[in-house]
Design a protein around this motif. Structure first.
Motif, short mmCIF file in Angstrom:
data_model
loop_
_atom_site.label_atom_id
_atom_site.label_comp_id
_atom_site.label_asym_id
_atom_site.label_seq_id
_atom_site.Cartn_x
_atom_site.Cartn_y
_atom_site.Cartn_z
N LEU A 200 34.01 48.45 32.57
CA LEU A 200 34.72 48.09 33.77
C LEU A 200 33.64 48.33 34.39
O LEU A 200 32.84 48.62 34.58
N THR A 201 34.32 47.08 35.70
CA THR A 201 33.01 47.04 37.10
C THR A 201 33.56 48.54 37.62
O THR A 201 34.13 49.49 37.65
N GLU A 202 32.29 48.83 38.69
CA GLU A 202 31.82 50.41 39.10
C GLU A 202 33.09 50.25 40.57
O GLU A 202 34.34 51.39 40.01
N GLN A 203 33.73 49.02 40.76
CA GLN A 203 34.90 49.53 41.51
C GLN A 203 36.14 49.57 41.06
O GLN A 203 37.00 50.72 41.38
N ASP A 204 35.97 49.67 39.50
CA ASP A 204 37.30 49.49 38.73
C ASP A 204 37.05 51.19 38.28
O ASP A 204 38.19 52.67 38.13
N GLN A 205 36.37 51.58 37.64
CA GLN A 205 35.54 52.46 37.38
C GLN A 205 36.05 54.07 38.69
O GLN A 205 36.55 55.00 38.45
N PRO B 12 46.64 49.65 49.42
CA PRO B 12 46.81 50.04 48.63
C PRO B 12 47.03 48.76 47.56
O PRO B 12 47.23 49.45 46.13
N SER B 13 47.59 47.76 47.33
CA SER B 13 47.89 46.73 46.69
C SER B 13 46.81 46.83 46.18
O SER B 13 46.69 46.41 44.06
N ALA B 14 45.26 46.70 46.20
CA ALA B 14 43.98 46.12 46.18
C ALA B 14 43.53 47.44 45.13
O ALA B 14 43.67 47.47 44.19
N VAL B 15 44.35 48.23 45.70
CA VAL B 15 44.53 49.64 44.29
C VAL B 15 45.60 49.26 42.95
O VAL B 15 44.88 49.62 41.77
N ASN B 16 46.12 49.15 43.52
CA ASN B 16 47.30 48.71 42.11
C ASN B 16 46.65 48.00 41.20
O ASN B 16 46.79 47.80 40.58
N LYS B 17 45.80 46.95 42.28
CA LYS B 17 45.38 45.86 40.93
C LYS B 17 44.38 46.03 40.56
O LYS B 17 44.67 46.04 38.90
N HIS B 18 43.51 46.64 40.78
CA HIS B 18 42.24 47.39 39.56
C HIS B 18 42.81 48.18 38.56
O HIS B 18 42.33 48.21 37.88
N ILE B 19 44.10 48.87 39.22
CA ILE B 19 43.95 50.40 37.95
C ILE B 19 45.08 49.14 36.90
O ILE B 19 44.75 49.23 35.81
N THR B 20 45.67 48.23 37.30
CA THR B 20 46.56 47.45 36.12
C THR B 20 45.69 46.47 35.83
O THR B 20 45.80 46.41 34.43
N LYS B 21 44.55 45.47 36.37
CA LYS B 21 43.62 45.62 35.68
C LYS B 21 42.68 46.63 34.10
O LYS B 21 42.51 46.00 32.79
N ALA B 22 42.23 47.10 34.48
CA ALA B 22 41.31 48.36 34.77
C ALA B 22 42.26 48.78 33.23
O ALA B 22 41.27 48.85 31.81
N LEU B 23 43.38 48.89 33.36
CA LEU B 23 44.77 49.77 32.31
C LEU B 23 44.63 48.93 31.24
O LEU B 23 44.75 49.26 30.03
N ALA B 24 44.56 47.45 31.66
CA ALA B 24 44.86 46.29 30.25
C ALA B 24 43.92 46.08 29.88
O ALA B 24 44.02 45.98 28.70
N LYS B 25 42.77 46.22 30.22
CA LYS B 25 41.27 45.79 29.93
C LYS B 25 41.26 47.19 28.52
O LYS B 25 40.25 47.40 27.77
N ILE B 26 41.54 48.60 29.31
CA ILE B 26 41.42 49.79 27.86
C ILE B 26 41.86 49.50 27.18
O ILE B 26 41.73 49.42 25.89
N ARG B 27 43.64 49.29 27.52
CA ARG B 27 44.48 48.98 26.21
C ARG B 27 44.16 48.45 24.98
O ARG B 27 43.66 48.16 23.99
N ALA B 28 42.94 46.84 26.07
CA ALA B 28 43.13 45.34 24.42
C ALA B 28 42.01 46.42 24.25
O ALA B 28 41.69 46.12 22.98
#
Length: 161
Positions: free
Chosen positions: A110-115, A139-155
Motif C-alpha cells: 500500500l502507498t503511504e497515503q493509503d497506510q 471525504p470521497s478521496a478517503v472513501n476511494k483510498h479505503i476502498t482501493k486499499a481494502l480491495a488490494k489487501i483482500r486480493a
C-alpha cells in the motif's frame, strides 16, 4: 452451529482481522486483543452456539465486545494479573500468520497515503470526515483510498492462502 473444520477455518480467516481491530480499539493492548478474539473463537468452536446464517460477523463482533469488556473489568493496577489461557493448539499459529500477512500487505503493497488513511480510520477510529480534515483531502478521496486499499489487501491475502 456445527461447523466443519474447513468452515470454521473460513469463518476464522474472514473475521479475525476485523475482530482483532475491534478488540484492540477497546483494550488498546495487542496481547489482550488477541486473547479476547481467541477466547471468542474457542467458545464458538466448543459450544457451537446457534448463529443465524449471514449474521456470523455481527455475532462474533458482539462476542468480542463482551469479552473485551470482561477483560477490561478484570484489569488490575498490579502487574500480577495474568492473561487468560489461549489454546494455541486450536489454531496452529494461524492467527499470528494472518496478522503477519496483513501487516506485510499493508506495509509492502500500500502507498503511504493509503497506510495513513487506514490508520486514522481504523486504528484511531476517525470518521471519513475527520480523516479528510486531518489530511486535507475530501471525504470521497478517503472513501476511494479505503476502498482501493481494502480491495488490494483482500486480493493479496486471498492469493497467499
Amino acid at each position: 452451529m456445527n461447523y466443519t473444520t474447513k468452515e470454521f477455518e473460513q469463518l476464522f480467516r474472514a473475521n479475525y482481522p476485523r475482530m482483532y481491530r475491534y478488540a484492540y480499539s477497546i483494550l488498546r493492548d495487542e496481547e489482550e486483543a488477541k486473547d479476547a478474539v481467541s477466547q471468542v473463537f474457542t467458545q464458538v468452536w466448543q459450544n457451537k452456539p446457534p448463529i443465524a446464517e449471514g449474521r456470523e460477523t455481527v455475532f462474533l463482533l458482539t462476542a468480542v465486545r463482551n469479552q473485551s469488556l470482561k477483560l477490561l473489568r478484570k484489569r488490575r493496577p498490579m502487574a500480577s494479573a495474568s492473561p487468560p489461557d489461549m489454546p494455541d493448539s486450536q489454531y496452529d499459529g494461524s492467527a499470528d500468520e494472518v496478522i503477519a500477512q496483513l501487516y506485510s500487505v499493508i506495509f509492502d503493497d500500500l502507498t503511504e497515503q493509503d497506510q495513513r488513511i487506514l490508520s486514522l480510520h481504523y486504528r484511531d477510529n476517525m470518521t471519513y470526515q475527520q480523516t479528510a480534515r486531518r489530511l486535507g483531502i475530501s471525504p470521497s478521496a478517503v472513501n476511494k483510498h479505503i476502498t482501493k486499499a481494502l480491495a488490494k489487501i483482500r486480493a493479496k491475502l486471498k492469493h497467499k492462502q
